[in-house]
Design a protein around this motif. Sequence first.
Motif, PDB file in Angstrom:
ATOM      1  N   TRP A  59       0.830  -1.204   0.000  1.00 16.45           N
ATOM      2  CA  TRP A  59       0.000   0.000   0.000  1.00 16.45           C
ATOM      3  C   TRP A  59       0.860   1.248   0.000  1.00 16.45           C
ATOM      4  O   TRP A  59       0.642   2.175  -0.790  1.00 16.45           O
ATOM      5  N   LEU A  60       1.868   1.292   0.857  1.00 17.57           N
ATOM      6  CA  LEU A  60       2.724   2.470   0.972  1.00 17.57           C
ATOM      7  C   LEU A  60       3.518   2.708  -0.311  1.00 17.57           C
ATOM      8  O   LEU A  60       3.649   3.842  -0.777  1.00 17.57           O
ATOM      9  N   TYR A  61       4.052   1.649  -0.883  1.00 15.23           N
ATOM     10  CA  TYR A  61       4.860   1.779  -2.102  1.00 15.23           C
ATOM     11  C   TYR A  61       4.029   2.318  -3.259  1.00 15.23           C
ATOM     12  O   TYR A  61       4.492   3.160  -4.029  1.00 15.23           O
ATOM     13  N   ALA A  62       2.779   1.846  -3.347  1.00 14.32           N
ATOM     14  CA  ALA A  62       1.918   2.249  -4.464  1.00 14.32           C
ATOM     15  C   ALA A  62       1.421   3.682  -4.342  1.00 14.32           C
ATOM     16  O   ALA A  62       1.111   4.322  -5.344  1.00 14.32           O
ATOM     17  N   ARG A  63       1.370   4.218  -3.116  1.00 15.77           N
ATOM     18  CA  ARG A  63       0.738   5.516  -2.903  1.00 15.77           C
ATOM     19  C   ARG A  63       1.679   6.610  -2.413  1.00 15.77           C
ATOM     20  O   ARG A  63       1.238   7.701  -2.076  1.00 15.77           O
ATOM     21  N   SER A  64       2.974   6.309  -2.371  1.00 18.15           N
ATOM     22  CA  SER A  64       3.904   7.306  -1.868  1.00 18.15           C
ATOM     23  C   SER A  64       5.223   7.259  -2.625  1.00 18.15           C
ATOM     24  O   SER A  64       5.703   6.181  -2.987  1.00 18.15           O
ATOM     25  N   ASP A  65       5.777   8.439  -2.867  1.00 16.25           N
ATOM     26  CA  ASP A  65       7.097   8.537  -3.486  1.00 16.25           C
ATOM     27  C   ASP A  65       8.175   8.791  -2.436  1.00 16.25           C
ATOM     28  O   ASP A  65       9.301   9.167  -2.766  1.00 16.25           O
ATOM     29  N   ALA A  66       7.835   8.584  -1.169  1.00 17.80           N
ATOM     30  CA  ALA A  66       8.770   8.845  -0.082  1.00 17.80           C
ATOM     31  C   ALA A  66       9.976   7.918  -0.181  1.00 17.80           C
ATOM     32  O   ALA A  66       9.873   6.801  -0.701  1.00 17.80           O
ATOM     33  N   PRO A  67      11.125   8.358   0.333  1.00 19.17           N
ATOM     34  CA  PRO A  67      12.316   7.501   0.325  1.00 19.17           C
ATOM     35  C   PRO A  67      12.162   6.315   1.270  1.00 19.17           C
ATOM     36  O   PRO A  67      11.267   6.295   2.129  1.00 19.17           O
ATOM     37  N   GLU A  68      13.062   5.356   1.131  1.00 20.64           N
ATOM     38  CA  GLU A  68      12.973   4.103   1.890  1.00 20.64           C
ATOM     39  C   GLU A  68      12.879   4.329   3.388  1.00 20.64           C
ATOM     40  O   GLU A  68      12.106   3.659   4.084  1.00 20.64           O
TER      41      GLU A  68
END
Length: 224
Positions: A59-68
């Motif tokens: 969910w987080l990967y699909a909806r955010s461009d935030a760094p690791e």
Amino acid sequence: MSGGLSPEARAWLEATGYTVRDEALWQAALTHGSMGEARDYERLEFLGDRVLGLAIADWLYARSDAPEGRLSQRLNALVSRAMCARIARGIGLAEHIRISKQAHADGGRDSDNILGDVMESLLGAQFLEHGFASARDLVHVLWRPALESGAGVKKHPKSALQEWAAGSRRKPPEYEVVDRSGPDHAAKFTVRVSVHRVGEAEGSASSKGEAEKAAAKAFMEKYA
């Protein structure tokens, strides 16, 4: 011996979004070890913990461009025992846990550890019967308020750094006072924080605690 999954428990599971086929599996998912039965929730909790982590990461990967680093910070908050227990309370899980009278008297039904474990065991059961996509979709529904509220976005810098290090499989951050100057009534502390094989950063303030906070903030801005 187990008497089988109760009609009330089955109705609650299905109303919540779970899909029951093998009643013995779901009976185990709701059973605490204090019952002394051949099957309890521990193995399913082990599996469900991994299912939850992957579902939230997806969910987080699909909806955010935030760094690791920031993704790890949010992930750790969203899969924490406290968050799992909060979700469990929200859906009324406690009354359906099969637990001994003694463990119940000791507060087991309101224990964050037990509520969180059973929450994960149910996800493990959903995964075994219906596959990852079904379990992931259920996580997205049950965790949606927490996901959309930004849980885990704002944290004390030291807590954020601690979680980032853990999520990145690094050693815990180490803090060191590298300078103290000025009179006692107007002291200035400089603290260096370092994470092995990542780097270091410094922060200054009028107290050691605030200097550590500033150093952690500087580290996160530089490396996370």
